[in-house]
Design a protein around this motif. Structure first.
Motif, PDB file in Angstrom:
ATOM      1  N   PRO A 108       0.819  -1.103   0.012  1.00  0.00           N
ATOM      2  CA  PRO A 108       0.015   0.076  -0.004  1.00  0.00           C
ATOM      3  C   PRO A 108       0.789   1.074  -0.009  1.00  0.00           C
ATOM      4  O   PRO A 108       1.755   1.368   0.984  1.00  0.00           O
ATOM      5  CB  PRO A 108      -0.815  -0.169   1.281  1.00  0.00           C
ATOM      6  N   LEU A 109       0.602   1.999  -0.812  1.00  0.00           N
ATOM      7  CA  LEU A 109       1.353   3.423  -0.960  1.00  0.00           C
ATOM      8  C   LEU A 109       1.290   4.407   0.137  1.00  0.00           C
ATOM      9  O   LEU A 109       2.127   4.946   0.597  1.00  0.00           O
ATOM     10  CB  LEU A 109       1.117   3.941  -2.441  1.00  0.00           C
ATOM     11  N   GLU A 110       0.165   4.305   0.267  1.00  0.00           N
ATOM     12  CA  GLU A 110      -0.267   5.103   1.443  1.00  0.00           C
ATOM     13  C   GLU A 110       0.342   5.055   3.023  1.00  0.00           C
ATOM     14  O   GLU A 110       0.572   5.659   3.608  1.00  0.00           O
ATOM     15  CB  GLU A 110      -1.895   5.218   1.927  1.00  0.00           C
ATOM     16  N   LEU A 111       0.784   3.572   3.201  1.00  0.00           N
ATOM     17  CA  LEU A 111       1.359   3.285   4.273  1.00  0.00           C
ATOM     18  C   LEU A 111       2.685   3.543   4.049  1.00  0.00           C
ATOM     19  O   LEU A 111       3.617   4.092   5.200  1.00  0.00           O
ATOM     20  CB  LEU A 111       1.437   1.571   4.384  1.00  0.00           C
ATOM     21  N   LEU A 112       3.308   3.554   2.906  1.00  0.00           N
ATOM     22  CA  LEU A 112       4.753   4.138   2.543  1.00  0.00           C
ATOM     23  C   LEU A 112       4.868   5.642   2.957  1.00  0.00           C
ATOM     24  O   LEU A 112       5.848   6.299   3.484  1.00  0.00           O
ATOM     25  CB  LEU A 112       5.310   3.750   1.379  1.00  0.00           C
ATOM     26  N   VAL A 113       3.859   6.425   2.797  1.00  0.00           N
ATOM     27  CA  VAL A 113       3.745   7.972   3.002  1.00  0.00           C
ATOM     28  C   VAL A 113       3.809   7.791   4.354  1.00  0.00           C
ATOM     29  O   VAL A 113       4.507   8.859   5.011  1.00  0.00           O
ATOM     30  CB  VAL A 113       2.395   8.380   2.332  1.00  0.00           C
ATOM     31  N   VAL A 114       3.048   7.161   5.091  1.00  0.00           N
ATOM     32  CA  VAL A 114       3.082   7.431   6.736  1.00  0.00           C
ATOM     33  C   VAL A 114       4.392   7.043   7.211  1.00  0.00           C
ATOM     34  O   VAL A 114       4.894   7.930   8.135  1.00  0.00           O
ATOM     35  CB  VAL A 114       2.021   6.104   7.159  1.00  0.00           C
ATOM     36  N   GLY A 115       5.187   6.017   6.733  1.00  0.00           N
ATOM     37  CA  GLY A 115       6.500   5.703   7.429  1.00  0.00           C
ATOM     38  C   GLY A 115       7.340   7.015   6.957  1.00  0.00           C
ATOM     39  O   GLY A 115       8.103   7.153   7.802  1.00  0.00           O
ATOM     40  N   ALA A 116       7.281   7.486   5.669  1.00  0.00           N
ATOM     41  CA  ALA A 116       8.067   8.578   5.289  1.00  0.00           C
ATOM     42  C   ALA A 116       7.981   9.875   6.033  1.00  0.00           C
ATOM     43  O   ALA A 116       8.707  10.525   6.532  1.00  0.00           O
ATOM     44  CB  ALA A 116       8.214   8.796   3.685  1.00  0.00           C
ATOM     45  N   LEU A 117       6.494  10.111   6.415  1.00  0.00           N
ATOM     46  CA  LEU A 117       6.366  11.230   7.231  1.00  0.00           C
ATOM     47  C   LEU A 117       6.666  11.231   8.510  1.00  0.00           C
ATOM     48  O   LEU A 117       7.116  12.017   9.228  1.00  0.00           O
ATOM     49  CB  LEU A 117       4.776  11.391   7.147  1.00  0.00           C
TER      50      LEU A 117
ATOM     51  N   ALA B 157      14.064   1.473  10.625  1.00  0.00           N
ATOM     52  CA  ALA B 157      12.858   1.743   9.856  1.00  0.00           C
ATOM     53  C   ALA B 157      13.215   2.460   8.483  1.00  0.00           C
ATOM     54  O   ALA B 157      12.536   2.200   7.390  1.00  0.00           O
ATOM     55  CB  ALA B 157      11.959   2.572  10.576  1.00  0.00           C
ATOM     56  N   THR B 158      14.360   3.532   8.406  1.00  0.00           N
ATOM     57  CA  THR B 158      14.586   4.145   7.235  1.00  0.00           C
ATOM     58  C   THR B 158      15.095   3.333   6.092  1.00  0.00           C
ATOM     59  O   THR B 158      14.413   3.312   5.082  1.00  0.00           O
ATOM     60  CB  THR B 158      16.017   5.104   7.531  1.00  0.00           C
ATOM     61  N   PRO B 159      16.025   2.203   6.241  1.00  0.00           N
ATOM     62  CA  PRO B 159      15.934   1.308   5.078  1.00  0.00           C
ATOM     63  C   PRO B 159      14.949   0.471   4.510  1.00  0.00           C
ATOM     64  O   PRO B 159      14.675   0.252   3.465  1.00  0.00           O
ATOM     65  CB  PRO B 159      17.199   0.363   5.643  1.00  0.00           C
ATOM     66  N   VAL B 160      14.182   0.132   5.519  1.00  0.00           N
ATOM     67  CA  VAL B 160      12.830  -0.611   5.275  1.00  0.00           C
ATOM     68  C   VAL B 160      11.771   0.266   4.545  1.00  0.00           C
ATOM     69  O   VAL B 160      11.555  -0.505   3.451  1.00  0.00           O
ATOM     70  CB  VAL B 160      12.286  -1.231   6.478  1.00  0.00           C
ATOM     71  N   VAL B 161      11.751   1.506   4.848  1.00  0.00           N
ATOM     72  CA  VAL B 161      10.666   2.285   4.050  1.00  0.00           C
ATOM     73  C   VAL B 161      11.192   2.680   2.686  1.00  0.00           C
ATOM     74  O   VAL B 161      10.588   2.597   1.776  1.00  0.00           O
ATOM     75  CB  VAL B 161      10.662   3.568   4.922  1.00  0.00           C
ATOM     76  N   ALA B 162      12.699   2.830   2.674  1.00  0.00           N
ATOM     77  CA  ALA B 162      13.353   3.065   1.343  1.00  0.00           C
ATOM     78  C   ALA B 162      13.124   2.064   0.555  1.00  0.00           C
ATOM     79  O   ALA B 162      12.756   2.121  -0.596  1.00  0.00           O
ATOM     80  CB  ALA B 162      14.667   3.657   1.802  1.00  0.00           C
TER      81      ALA B 162
END
Length: 375
Positions: free
Chosen positions: A238-247, A349-354
């Motif tokens: 889900p792209l929205e979940l990636l947005v949550v992680g990035a924010l 979390a940074t490498p996972v989200v990236a």
């Protein structure tokens, strides 16, 4: 008496408790109207619905106070008095069906307060105890079940008796604690000792983190038609979940929490519309239109009551309301928890989200699909 300083702004937790107090006042108005009209038949869907929302929010205000660092004696007192008022109102509503003895469930808090006006030692500060909240919650649930009439009378009566006994035990323990210390010099209430989290608590936290992730994942990937609800639908990113992680990685604490709350509410609203789409596709072979279809809820509810009976129809209505409230409360809490976990563990979390973002971009660019027809 516990009060706030003049000009001191209410905390976010106080606002949640204030919303509960408003809901409790609405329940009181409905009970007064019911008693004035002499109605003792099927329960009011509005009354049960407001009560359920107020009980669900009871689990929110304390959590908000702890998360925002605004725990206070005033907030605890405000929360407790709101609980006591709602329980009193519900006990009044239950009297015509179960007898005047049910009033004892609602009056015990106020009898304790009146006794404190006569016996000063009863006004001494009490130690913090989670059991009081558990007992109050059980009493509220038992009275709500009694108001809804969804269980056999014998079962409901047994639950009310248990609630009365639990309240007697809880208040009796407090009275005994105060009696044994009646000659001591009054001091501040003992503070709760914060101990390091043990293995069990750490496991519980990880389990809650996983549940929060699964809730948001399912909400974001749920289809709008029942036939499309297959396991393969959830095997997507889900792209929205990636947005949550990035924010969560980019924003400071307060903006992060605010953004997570707003996104959580939006995700919940989207899921509610998805559920409505499922129903409309199943019944009318078309999606739900929020502009033209809002007026259909009343006739549909009336049709359900005519089909399955008045009480069963009310139960269906309450269940639907519980689903909506559960989404509006549970999804924002889940998004907030995910955001908090990502923020606390930035290095991991940074490498996972990236990595997941890069995988999503590549998959979208080359058209990779887990299932035909799914992005």
């Amino acid at each position: 008496r516990v009060t706030r300083s003049a000009g001191e702004a209410p905390t976010p937790a106080d606002l949640v408790t204030l919303a509960r107090a408003v809901l409790a006042s609405g329940v009181a108005a409905l009970v007064a109207d019911s008693n004035a009209s002499g109605s003792t038949g099927a329960p009011s869907v509005a009354l049960v619905g407001l009560t359920v929302v107020a009980l669900l929010l009871d689990a929110v205000d304390g959590r908000v106070a702890r998360r925002t660092g605004t725990v206070s004696a005033f907030g605890a007192r405000f929360d407790g008095e709101t609980d006591a008022f709602l329980i009193l109102v519900l006990s009044v509503y239950a009297v015509p069906r179960y007898g005047a003895w049910v009033l004892a469930i609602g009056l015990v808090r106020y009898v304790f307060w009146l006794a404190g006006r006569v016996l000063p030692w009863l006004r001494a500060p009490l130690p913090a105890r989670d059991w009081r909240k558990v007992v109050a919650a059980f009493a509220g649930v038992a009275l709500t079940v009694a108001a809804a009439g969804i269980l056999p009378r014998a079962v409901t009566l047994g639950a009310l008796v248990v609630a009365a006994l639990l309240l007697a035990e809880s208040f009796g323990r407090d009275v005994l604690w105060l009696w044994r210390r009646r000659h001591e010099v009054p001091t501040a209430a003992p503070q709760r000792v914060v101990r390091p989290a043990g293995p069990g608590r750490r496991v519980a936290r990880v389990l809650l983190d996983v549940i929060a992730l699964l809730v948001v994942w399912a909400v974001l990937l749920a289809p709008t038609e029942l036939p499309a609800l297959t396991p393969s639908v959830l095997l997507r990113i889900p792209l929205e979940l990636l947005v949550v992680g990035a924010l969560a990685l980019a924003l400071p604490t307060r903006p992060r929490r605010a953004v997570a709350g707003v996104l959580g509410v939006l995700f919940a609203l989207v899921m509610i519309v998805k559920l409505l789409d499922m129903g409309f596709f199943a019944a009318l072979d078309r999606p739900f239109n929020p502009v033209t279809d809002l007026g259909l809820f009343g006739p549909v509810f009336a049709l359900v009551r005519d089909t399955v009976g008045r009480v069963a129809g009310d139960v269906v209505g309450v269940a639907a309301l519980l689903v909506v409230v559960g989404l509006l409360v549970g999804v924002p809490l889940s998004v907030g928890r995910i955001s908090s976990v990502v923020s606390r563990h930035r290095r991991q979390a940074t490498p996972v989200v990236a990595g997941l973002t890069a995988l999503w971009v590549v998959a979208a660019a080359v058209g990779w699909q887990v299932d035909t027809g799914e992005p």
